[in-house]
Motif scaffolding. Structure first.
Motif, PDB file in Angstrom:
ATOM      1  N   LYS A  30      27.832   9.708 -17.330  1.00 30.92           N
ATOM      2  CA  LYS A  30      29.666  10.473 -16.772  1.00 30.92           C
ATOM      3  C   LYS A  30      29.787  11.599 -15.989  1.00 30.92           C
ATOM      4  O   LYS A  30      30.409  11.911 -15.068  1.00 30.92           O
ATOM      5  CB  LYS A  30      30.068  11.401 -17.991  1.00 30.92           C
ATOM      6  N   VAL A  31      28.599  11.971 -15.135  1.00 27.00           N
ATOM      7  CA  VAL A  31      27.641  12.850 -14.379  1.00 27.00           C
ATOM      8  C   VAL A  31      27.991  12.261 -12.987  1.00 27.00           C
ATOM      9  O   VAL A  31      25.828  11.706 -13.683  1.00 27.00           O
ATOM     10  CB  VAL A  31      28.120  13.930 -14.226  1.00 27.00           C
ATOM     11  N   LEU A  32      27.655  11.920 -11.933  1.00 27.94           N
ATOM     12  CA  LEU A  32      26.284  11.507 -11.018  1.00 27.94           C
ATOM     13  C   LEU A  32      26.685  12.400  -9.953  1.00 27.94           C
ATOM     14  O   LEU A  32      27.398  13.328  -9.015  1.00 27.94           O
ATOM     15  CB  LEU A  32      27.701  10.593 -10.170  1.00 27.94           C
ATOM     16  N   ILE A  33      25.221  13.119 -10.062  1.00 30.98           N
ATOM     17  CA  ILE A  33      25.058  13.881  -9.203  1.00 30.98           C
ATOM     18  C   ILE A  33      24.189  13.287  -7.657  1.00 30.98           C
ATOM     19  O   ILE A  33      23.623  12.055  -7.621  1.00 30.98           O
ATOM     20  CB  ILE A  33      23.877  14.780  -9.585  1.00 30.98           C
ATOM     21  N   LEU A  34      24.573  13.676  -6.425  1.00 30.30           N
ATOM     22  CA  LEU A  34      24.344  13.251  -5.256  1.00 30.30           C
ATOM     23  C   LEU A  34      24.082  14.281  -4.270  1.00 30.30           C
ATOM     24  O   LEU A  34      24.088  15.717  -4.946  1.00 30.30           O
ATOM     25  CB  LEU A  34      25.429  12.575  -4.539  1.00 30.30           C
ATOM     26  N   GLY A  35      22.695  13.697  -3.598  1.00 30.58           N
ATOM     27  CA  GLY A  35      21.766  14.754  -2.854  1.00 30.58           C
ATOM     28  C   GLY A  35      21.979  13.924  -1.867  1.00 30.58           C
ATOM     29  O   GLY A  35      23.288  13.046  -0.756  1.00 30.58           O
ATOM     30  N   THR A  36      20.922  14.679  -0.228  1.00 28.12           N
ATOM     31  CA  THR A  36      21.056  14.279   0.868  1.00 28.12           C
ATOM     32  C   THR A  36      20.618  12.491   0.752  1.00 28.12           C
ATOM     33  O   THR A  36      20.598  11.400   1.161  1.00 28.12           O
ATOM     34  CB  THR A  36      20.493  14.818   1.509  1.00 28.12           C
ATOM     35  N   MET A  37      18.692  12.640   0.692  1.00 27.73           N
ATOM     36  CA  MET A  37      17.592  11.921   0.699  1.00 27.73           C
ATOM     37  C   MET A  37      16.850  12.856   0.006  1.00 27.73           C
ATOM     38  O   MET A  37      16.136  13.684   0.148  1.00 27.73           O
ATOM     39  CB  MET A  37      17.790  11.212   1.761  1.00 27.73           C
ATOM     40  N   PRO A  38      15.654  11.769  -1.001  1.00 27.47           N
ATOM     41  CA  PRO A  38      14.623  11.984  -1.375  1.00 27.47           C
ATOM     42  C   PRO A  38      13.705  13.168   0.111  1.00 27.47           C
ATOM     43  O   PRO A  38      13.574  12.081   1.407  1.00 27.47           O
ATOM     44  CB  PRO A  38      13.862  11.490  -2.002  1.00 27.47           C
ATOM     45  N   GLY A  39      12.811  13.772   0.088  1.00 31.56           N
ATOM     46  CA  GLY A  39      11.804  13.958   0.452  1.00 31.56           C
ATOM     47  C   GLY A  39      10.846  13.601   0.316  1.00 31.56           C
ATOM     48  O   GLY A  39      11.048  12.043   0.131  1.00 31.56           O
ATOM     49  N   ASP A  40      10.091  13.434   1.028  1.00 27.56           N
ATOM     50  CA  ASP A  40       8.854  12.769   1.712  1.00 27.56           C
ATOM     51  C   ASP A  40       7.517  12.202   0.302  1.00 27.56           C
ATOM     52  O   ASP A  40       7.760  10.957   0.492  1.00 27.56           O
ATOM     53  CB  ASP A  40       8.737  13.194   2.443  1.00 27.56           C
ATOM     54  N   LYS A  41       7.425  13.749  -0.346  1.00 23.67           N
ATOM     55  CA  LYS A  41       7.027  13.832  -1.553  1.00 23.67           C
ATOM     56  C   LYS A  41       8.162  12.731  -2.492  1.00 23.67           C
ATOM     57  O   LYS A  41       7.205  11.865  -3.002  1.00 23.67           O
ATOM     58  CB  LYS A  41       6.410  14.433  -2.135  1.00 23.67           C
ATOM     59  N   SER A  42       8.732  12.396  -3.005  1.00 22.04           N
ATOM     60  CA  SER A  42       9.489  12.323  -3.785  1.00 22.04           C
ATOM     61  C   SER A  42       9.671  10.753  -3.831  1.00 22.04           C
ATOM     62  O   SER A  42       9.530   9.417  -4.377  1.00 22.04           O
ATOM     63  CB  SER A  42      11.687  12.361  -4.175  1.00 22.04           C
ATOM     64  N   LEU A  43       9.679  10.286  -1.958  1.00 17.02           N
ATOM     65  CA  LEU A  43       9.728   8.750  -1.744  1.00 17.02           C
ATOM     66  C   LEU A  43       8.574   8.102  -2.088  1.00 17.02           C
ATOM     67  O   LEU A  43       8.510   7.220  -2.596  1.00 17.02           O
ATOM     68  CB  LEU A  43       9.840   8.932  -0.486  1.00 17.02           C
ATOM     69  N   ARG A  44       7.079   8.980  -1.861  1.00 18.71           N
ATOM     70  CA  ARG A  44       6.015   8.053  -2.050  1.00 18.71           C
ATOM     71  C   ARG A  44       5.995   8.270  -3.848  1.00 18.71           C
ATOM     72  O   ARG A  44       5.357   7.045  -3.714  1.00 18.71           O
ATOM     73  CB  ARG A  44       5.007   9.180  -1.518  1.00 18.71           C
ATOM     74  N   GLU A  45       6.697   9.515  -4.541  1.00 15.54           N
ATOM     75  CA  GLU A  45       6.461   8.902  -6.100  1.00 15.54           C
ATOM     76  C   GLU A  45       7.867   8.405  -6.450  1.00 15.54           C
ATOM     77  O   GLU A  45       7.215   7.614  -7.670  1.00 15.54           O
ATOM     78  CB  GLU A  45       5.983  10.568  -6.897  1.00 15.54           C
ATOM     79  N   GLN A  46       8.648   8.765  -5.501  1.00 17.31           N
ATOM     80  CA  GLN A  46       9.821   7.363  -6.446  1.00 17.31           C
ATOM     81  C   GLN A  46      10.035   7.929  -7.384  1.00 17.31           C
ATOM     82  O   GLN A  46      10.373   7.315  -9.186  1.00 17.31           O
ATOM     83  CB  GLN A  46       8.853   5.217  -6.686  1.00 17.31           C
ATOM     84  N   VAL A  47      10.187   9.190  -7.187  1.00 17.77           N
ATOM     85  CA  VAL A  47      10.495   9.807  -8.301  1.00 17.77           C
ATOM     86  C   VAL A  47      11.609  10.916  -7.598  1.00 17.77           C
ATOM     87  O   VAL A  47      11.071  11.637  -6.638  1.00 17.77           O
ATOM     88  CB  VAL A  47       9.905  11.111  -9.218  1.00 17.77           C
ATOM     89  N   TYR A  48      12.570  11.290  -8.147  1.00 14.73           N
ATOM     90  CA  TYR A  48      13.931  12.731  -8.025  1.00 14.73           C
ATOM     91  C   TYR A  48      12.937  13.573  -8.166  1.00 14.73           C
ATOM     92  O   TYR A  48      12.956  14.223  -9.472  1.00 14.73           O
ATOM     93  CB  TYR A  48      15.225  12.039  -8.069  1.00 14.73           C
ATOM     94  N   TYR A  49      13.499  14.445  -6.368  1.00 13.31           N
ATOM     95  CA  TYR A  49      13.076  15.895  -6.593  1.00 13.31           C
ATOM     96  C   TYR A  49      11.920  16.033  -6.818  1.00 13.31           C
ATOM     97  O   TYR A  49      12.030  17.098  -7.741  1.00 13.31           O
ATOM     98  CB  TYR A  49      14.407  16.559  -7.765  1.00 13.31           C
ATOM     99  N   CYS A  50      10.597  15.477  -6.607  1.00 18.36           N
ATOM    100  CA  CYS A  50       9.319  15.388  -6.911  1.00 18.36           C
ATOM    101  C   CYS A  50       8.547  16.612  -6.721  1.00 18.36           C
ATOM    102  O   CYS A  50       7.983  17.187  -7.358  1.00 18.36           O
ATOM    103  CB  CYS A  50       9.077  14.539  -6.477  1.00 18.36           C
ATOM    104  N   ASP A  51       8.815  17.363  -4.998  1.00 23.11           N
ATOM    105  CA  ASP A  51       8.437  17.984  -4.526  1.00 23.11           C
ATOM    106  C   ASP A  51       9.025  19.407  -5.336  1.00 23.11           C
ATOM    107  O   ASP A  51       9.676  20.406  -5.448  1.00 23.11           O
ATOM    108  CB  ASP A  51       8.537  18.278  -3.131  1.00 23.11           C
ATOM    109  N   THR A  52       8.604  20.326  -6.814  1.00 23.37           N
ATOM    110  CA  THR A  52       8.618  21.546  -7.365  1.00 23.37           C
ATOM    111  C   THR A  52       8.209  22.423  -6.719  1.00 23.37           C
ATOM    112  O   THR A  52       9.223  23.999  -6.697  1.00 23.37           O
ATOM    113  CB  THR A  52       8.369  21.702  -8.784  1.00 23.37           C
ATOM    114  N   SER A  53       7.716  22.309  -5.353  1.00 26.07           N
ATOM    115  CA  SER A  53       7.499  24.090  -5.028  1.00 26.07           C
ATOM    116  C   SER A  53       8.277  23.522  -3.998  1.00 26.07           C
ATOM    117  O   SER A  53       8.773  24.926  -3.186  1.00 26.07           O
ATOM    118  CB  SER A  53       6.158  23.391  -4.251  1.00 26.07           C
TER     119      SER A  53
END
Length: 252
Positions: free
Chosen positions: A96-119
């Motif tokens: 029902k909702v689409l959340i859009l960001g800019t583009m995943p950070g490098d850690k998220s791209l490596r892990e293939q997980v959105y918003y992966c770098d919790t720090s």
């Protein structure tokens, strides 16, 4: 996909210099010993679209048969590590909702997980505070899609130095096909932009990218702008959680 490209490209730049799109798809299926799914097929198509559109990579076959001139020296000389390719969307059956960001950070791209770098980003912490997380929820993908939320980004691929938003080369960006995505998923009634800051070409926010690339989008639903969940945002965690709490009503 990222693991495959990283491994495969280490072999004399085979992906970009020696392989056609169909050859790469064949090698991908052999690498994982499975058929391509729709997202993987689209990812490979997008890679080659980026190559042909921006001319920052040239296949050996093409170079041998034609005299190809790269007009954009800036892109030509950009390190491979600065060319980023985003993630496919995360979605369940009837978001029902689409959340859009800019583009995943490098850690998220490596892990293939959105918003992966919790720090550096409090997205998941905020979502847990709003919805709570059940002990039997095995992944963030299952957690977010179970609440009728889809995740994606404005940017599909482009040049960015590191993970920060002021590292983008705005002229290199290729956007995701948000319009087609919305048509394919008519259950989406709200788009939430993760980052309502004004932004600029040198420091593009989600709101800036959405206005620049999707201002004429055909969408009858709501577009909601919220403060960025990035830890660079000046708001305190409690303030951001209170602002983002509106999403619990939007997914009903």
């Amino acid at each position: 996909m990222f693991t495959f490209l990283k491994d495969y490209n280490s072999k004399d730049n085979a992906v970009f210099l020696n392989k056609s799109k169909e050859e790469l798809k064949t090698d991908y299926t052999q690498y994982w010993n499975k058929k391509l799914n729709g997202a993987e097929n689209q990812a490979i198509n997008d890679i080659y679209k980026y190559i042909s559109t921006k001319s920052n990579f040239i296949t050996a076959k093409k170079a041998a048969n034609k005299k190809v001139r790269i007009k954009n020296d800036k892109l030509k000389n950009t390190p491979l590590s600065d060319h980023k390719i985003g993630l496919p969307p995360w979605l369940g059956d009837s978001p029902k909702v689409l959340i859009l960001g800019t583009m995943p950070g490098d850690k998220s791209l490596r892990e293939q997980v959105y918003y992966c770098d919790t720090s550096h980003n409090s997205f998941w912490k905020i979502m847990y505070s709003i919805f709570g997380k059940k002990d039997d929820m095995t992944s963030n993908h299952d957690f977010i899609t179970s609440h009728n939320i889809a995740l994606w980004d404005c940017v599909q691929s482009g040049v960015r130095k590191g993970s920060i938003d002021d590292g983008y080369d705005i002229n290199s960006l290729i956007t995701n096909d948000i319009q087609s995505f919305l048509k394919e998923h008519p259950s989406i009634k709200t788009i939430v932009l993760n980052g309502k800051g004004k932004g600029s070409k040198k420091h593009p926010s989600t709101a800036f990218l959405f206005k620049r690339f999707f201002s004429t989008i055909d969408f009858d639903g709501k577009i909601v702008l919220l403060s960025s969940t990035s830890n660079t945002c000046s708001l305190a965690f409690e303030e951001k959680s209170e602002e983002w709490a509106v999403i619990s009503e939007l997914v009903k």
